[in-house]
Design a protein around this motif. Sequence first.
Motif, PDB file in Angstrom:
ATOM      1  N   UNK A 143     -79.245  59.809  18.222  1.00  0.00           N
ATOM      2  CA  UNK A 143     -78.373  61.081  18.030  1.00  0.00           C
ATOM      3  C   UNK A 143     -76.949  61.107  18.306  1.00  0.00           C
ATOM      4  N   UNK A 144     -76.182  61.633  17.811  1.00  0.00           N
ATOM      5  CA  UNK A 144     -74.939  61.714  17.981  1.00  0.00           C
ATOM      6  C   UNK A 144     -74.380  62.461  19.686  1.00  0.00           C
ATOM      7  N   UNK A 145     -73.723  61.782  20.424  1.00  0.00           N
ATOM      8  CA  UNK A 145     -73.346  62.390  21.669  1.00  0.00           C
ATOM      9  C   UNK A 145     -71.904  63.346  21.458  1.00  0.00           C
ATOM     10  N   UNK A 146     -71.257  63.187  20.392  1.00  0.00           N
ATOM     11  CA  UNK A 146     -70.184  64.106  20.482  1.00  0.00           C
ATOM     12  C   UNK A 146     -69.871  64.354  18.590  1.00  0.00           C
ATOM     13  N   UNK A 147     -68.961  65.330  18.352  1.00  0.00           N
ATOM     14  CA  UNK A 147     -68.940  65.790  16.795  1.00  0.00           C
ATOM     15  C   UNK A 147     -68.081  64.796  16.303  1.00  0.00           C
TER      16      UNK A 147
ATOM     17  N   UNK B   2     -80.258  53.394   7.317  1.00  0.00           N
ATOM     18  CA  UNK B   2     -79.409  54.089   7.038  1.00  0.00           C
ATOM     19  C   UNK B   2     -79.451  55.725   7.013  1.00  0.00           C
ATOM     20  N   UNK B   3     -78.605  56.317   7.292  1.00  0.00           N
ATOM     21  CA  UNK B   3     -78.588  57.745   7.458  1.00  0.00           C
ATOM     22  C   UNK B   3     -77.101  58.210   7.249  1.00  0.00           C
ATOM     23  N   UNK B   4     -77.000  59.574   7.114  1.00  0.00           N
ATOM     24  CA  UNK B   4     -75.562  60.160   6.670  1.00  0.00           C
ATOM     25  C   UNK B   4     -75.573  61.309   7.577  1.00  0.00           C
TER      26      UNK B   4
ATOM     27  N   UNK C 128     -71.430  48.725  21.797  1.00  0.00           N
ATOM     28  CA  UNK C 128     -70.773  49.392  23.094  1.00  0.00           C
ATOM     29  C   UNK C 128     -69.760  50.464  22.446  1.00  0.00           C
ATOM     30  N   UNK C 129     -69.475  51.538  23.001  1.00  0.00           N
ATOM     31  CA  UNK C 129     -68.607  52.553  22.785  1.00  0.00           C
ATOM     32  C   UNK C 129     -68.622  53.176  21.528  1.00  0.00           C
ATOM     33  N   UNK C 130     -69.835  53.388  21.390  1.00  0.00           N
ATOM     34  CA  UNK C 130     -70.266  54.262  19.874  1.00  0.00           C
ATOM     35  C   UNK C 130     -70.739  55.626  20.405  1.00  0.00           C
ATOM     36  N   UNK C 131     -70.348  56.829  19.927  1.00  0.00           N
ATOM     37  CA  UNK C 131     -70.885  58.032  20.144  1.00  0.00           C
ATOM     38  C   UNK C 131     -72.310  58.456  19.688  1.00  0.00           C
ATOM     39  N   UNK C 132     -73.059  57.561  20.057  1.00  0.00           N
ATOM     40  CA  UNK C 132     -74.721  57.745  19.846  1.00  0.00           C
ATOM     41  C   UNK C 132     -75.410  56.981  20.899  1.00  0.00           C
ATOM     42  N   UNK C 133     -76.766  58.057  20.923  1.00  0.00           N
ATOM     43  CA  UNK C 133     -77.822  57.419  21.951  1.00  0.00           C
ATOM     44  C   UNK C 133     -79.014  57.393  21.741  1.00  0.00           C
ATOM     45  N   UNK C 134     -79.819  56.596  22.156  1.00  0.00           N
ATOM     46  CA  UNK C 134     -81.364  56.365  21.464  1.00  0.00           C
ATOM     47  C   UNK C 134     -82.311  56.762  22.663  1.00  0.00           C
ATOM     48  N   UNK C 135     -83.403  57.388  22.526  1.00  0.00           N
ATOM     49  CA  UNK C 135     -84.370  57.689  23.408  1.00  0.00           C
ATOM     50  C   UNK C 135     -85.553  56.568  23.337  1.00  0.00           C
ATOM     51  N   UNK C 136     -86.674  56.453  24.218  1.00  0.00           N
ATOM     52  CA  UNK C 136     -87.469  55.633  24.074  1.00  0.00           C
ATOM     53  C   UNK C 136     -88.392  55.635  22.909  1.00  0.00           C
ATOM     54  N   UNK C 137     -88.389  56.549  22.108  1.00  0.00           N
ATOM     55  CA  UNK C 137     -89.194  56.822  20.898  1.00  0.00           C
ATOM     56  C   UNK C 137     -88.377  56.170  19.750  1.00  0.00           C
ATOM     57  N   UNK C 138     -87.332  55.878  19.807  1.00  0.00           N
ATOM     58  CA  UNK C 138     -86.241  55.372  18.864  1.00  0.00           C
ATOM     59  C   UNK C 138     -85.306  56.266  18.038  1.00  0.00           C
ATOM     60  N   UNK C 139     -85.323  57.469  18.519  1.00  0.00           N
ATOM     61  CA  UNK C 139     -84.810  58.586  17.824  1.00  0.00           C
ATOM     62  C   UNK C 139     -82.987  58.523  18.317  1.00  0.00           C
TER      63      UNK C 139
ATOM     64  N   UNK D  33     -70.988  68.526  13.349  1.00  0.00           N
ATOM     65  CA  UNK D  33     -72.454  68.997  13.870  1.00  0.00           C
ATOM     66  C   UNK D  33     -72.757  67.821  14.939  1.00  0.00           C
ATOM     67  N   UNK D  34     -73.739  68.497  16.133  1.00  0.00           N
ATOM     68  CA  UNK D  34     -74.694  67.753  16.807  1.00  0.00           C
ATOM     69  C   UNK D  34     -75.958  67.647  16.580  1.00  0.00           C
ATOM     70  N   UNK D  35     -76.566  66.493  16.364  1.00  0.00           N
ATOM     71  CA  UNK D  35     -77.813  66.307  15.667  1.00  0.00           C
ATOM     72  C   UNK D  35     -78.780  65.979  16.949  1.00  0.00           C
ATOM     73  N   UNK D  36     -80.132  66.658  17.094  1.00  0.00           N
ATOM     74  CA  UNK D  36     -80.987  66.072  18.074  1.00  0.00           C
ATOM     75  C   UNK D  36     -81.684  64.790  17.646  1.00  0.00           C
ATOM     76  N   UNK D  37     -81.622  64.662  16.368  1.00  0.00           N
ATOM     77  CA  UNK D  37     -82.096  63.353  15.979  1.00  0.00           C
ATOM     78  C   UNK D  37     -81.551  62.859  14.475  1.00  0.00           C
ATOM     79  N   UNK D  38     -80.698  62.066  14.344  1.00  0.00           N
ATOM     80  CA  UNK D  38     -80.226  61.656  13.349  1.00  0.00           C
ATOM     81  C   UNK D  38     -81.121  60.763  12.274  1.00  0.00           C
TER      82      UNK D  38
END
Length: 923
Positions: A168-172, A118-120, A155-166, A125-130
């Motif tokens: 982040x949001x891709x849009x405001x 869970x996170x909020x 699919x179709x969500x404004x989020x991305x994840x890197x290989x370390x599991x972080x 805002x654009x976050x580097x890591x949520x």
Amino acid sequence: MSLDAKRYLGHFDSGGSFLILSMSFLFFSGEICAFKIYGQDAPFEAVVLNRTSGEGVLRASGPVDCEIQKEYTFIIQAYDCGAGPSGADWKKSHKAVVHIQVDDVNEFCPVFREPLYKASVTEGKIYDSILQVEAWDQDCSPQYSQICNYEIVTAGTPFAIDRNGNIRNTERLSYDKQQSYMIMVTAFDCGQKRAKEDVAVHIDVKPVCKPGWQGWNKRVDYEPGTGSRQLFPKMHLETCGGPLSGVKAMVELQTNHIGKGCDRETYSEKSLQKLCGAASGSTDLLPAPSPSTNWTASLLTDSGRDSDLIYRFDGRQAANVPDHVVPQNLTDQFTIATWMKHGPSPGLRAEKETLLCNSDKTEMNRHHYSLYVHNCRLVFLLRRDFTQVDTFRPAEFHWKLEQICDKEWHYYVINVEFPAVTLFVDGVTYEPYLVTDDWPIHSSKIDTQLTVGACWQGQCHDSETRPVATPRFTQYFHGSLSGLTIRPGRIETQKVISCLQACKEGLDINSLESLAKDIKFHFNPAQSVLVVDGEDVDSINTAMTKVSYINSRQFPTAGLRRLHITTTVQCFGEDTCLSIPDIKAVVMVLPPSEPRITISGSNRLVRPAGDLRAPLGVAPFKELHITSTVMKGDGFGGCEWERLPVSLGCSHVIPVMHNLDYCDVLVIGDELNPERESLEIHHSALLGKHLDATNSTSGISIYGVDSMAHYEQALRQVRYRNWRPATLSERKFRLTCSELNGRYTSNEFNLEVSVLHHSAPVEHVNHMAAQPQYMRPVHHPLMIHTLNSHMSAAPPAATVVIVVCIAALVVIVVIGVYRIHATHQEGSREDEDGGKEPEEDWDNSALTITVNPMEALDEEVKEEGQEQEEEEEEEEEQVGGMTSTESDNSDEDEEEEEEDEREKVKERMQKGKLEWDSSSVTY
């Protein structure tokens, strides 16, 4: 002998038990018979393959698991066969070290460390890591135990994840667009084996922190009769985490558009004064138009105010109060009260605007007393007569108040205790800021005129100051007035004034004992403004959830009430640190169920004329009943006892108890003649009730706010009396009752009082030419009784024969005379007994009696006069002893019989002669 090497290296596959290491030994004589392993629980064994060559193999004695132990190190030693069969003389080699590594197999899937993440985030805002998700693998080797990649499955969500599991949001993100997201994430190890179960990630979007009230509804519905209703049960103040030292909130209930500033009782002014315990004797100068109060008929009324009587003056209307209404002597103590709504006057120099003025009717323009507005100042003028005082005395009293020109309703009361004058505005006392003196008015024989809405100018002048004969109005008022009254002889008390202007709706706080000790609150007198002050935000939140709306009227005025909340926040060391937006909401008062007032009872009352002449007269409404019902909807799917159209739903008729404020009994037809009849109620019938009564030639009015039961009791005591009912056949009355000054009215109950007449005998000189109008059949029970007595009292046969002969002769003569008399009276002897025929029918066809009717004329006239007097006395006794039920039941029959008798008598009078049966009578 010796081993080839001092150290051996080998590899085992995880979980296997097969050959992983071959060994060879050098020996100089003999053979190699065994290998011995030195180590703690090493899961391996050495087997000799060739004794001669000394070749052997090392293998696992059981399953080997890399996840349990990745490598093993132990010592191995070789033995020859020795010389003896027992092997006691075996020779052993030197010791060699064996190091074995267990190879890993990718047998396990990645597993996430948490079942739910869970996170909020804050919108915009654009976050580097949520947040960071983490998975792990049970494999022992770096190749298979490390997680090399994460992937978002949804699919179709404004989020991305890197290989370390972080993540982040891709849009405001926008709180208004979407307040939360649920995405699924999976993981891969370096052997590209996917996690067996994906993990859920819940991300809440929070709005940008804006200080203000949250959790409140813009509209609150109020059901009449439900008492106190909470306005903000879930409201709380968001301060964005800043430290606060104090919060002050002001809640304002805006009801200026309802009635006269709020929801008040809309009874008539007299009824309200009676309800509040005011002294009697006040004069209503702006009553509702009626035949007796017609001077307000030409004034403009403000309709649509829920039966609240409001007069609007636009500078062209005024009214002269009739002289018989005006109090002639105000004395040194009197009270003037009114509701007023007034705004600023146009123009640089405003003219006087008169509410009330008493001035000379003709010849002069002297103002004896008046109440007017001038430049947003309220002025009361009082000029005493020279006969009362002959010195320079206070005459004009001035007040300068904001309420006079704020275009809102206010209740003004002027208490005069000459020379002191006190003004009350909405129950608050104000002393005049300016008092001017003047000489008294010299007495004269000029009549005065009391006017409302302007001042009467008895003598007018043209542009050259020459007198003009036609008087006119001047100093017109611009605004609205209601309930303008004047009471001579005494002043009004503070308690009564507060009662007359009290609002029936306002703000309230539930459960005061549950509030924190640091909470302070304050209401204004009308309870339309509430101020809550505290140091702790949580305490303020609790207090605001207790704020309620209440309306104590049984039938409140439906519609919107606006709510306005302003908040001030203080921080440590600062006056204000946060700006809290104002709140605007509404309270919707739903329409109440309208009562249906029903008056029932007997619609016709028949009474003898003697009852109407009695000192108490008759009670027309003795069987009266007043009831009231309302229609209530049924929340269930069907009705048990009443089925209405589908569009109307299902409703029930429910009895309801409420007050009435007046009942009027009106005379239908000609007005009452005070010289011979009256309609009144005794004062004792009103004792113990909040009722009063007035009567006139048009009827009687009972007024005052009281229960339906008390009105019912009072109406049953209304008496109608007529001390000359000879020319009266019937009287018709109409009864109507009202609640809330005509907002709810009853049915029109019509009652007819019929008079039962019994005419006296008509005397004529020639009794044979005209007979009385009504005559009962003649019966002779006494004669029959006497005859029977003689027959039973003579035992000898001769005596019996003689008596019988004499009696028969007497009977024949009497019956003959009676039949002659009955023949002449055939039509006139039928009355209310049903027109019965004589009890015995005689066959007189063979009977011939020769008489001289003129000889017995005097005697018959005398006997008939006596009989008629006896019959009238008997008839009065019968009618007087008749019960009300018998009278009501026999009313229609008696009326029809009397009408038939009138027609028959009229026909006989037109013939002008008596009909005789000459065939059976010989002169």
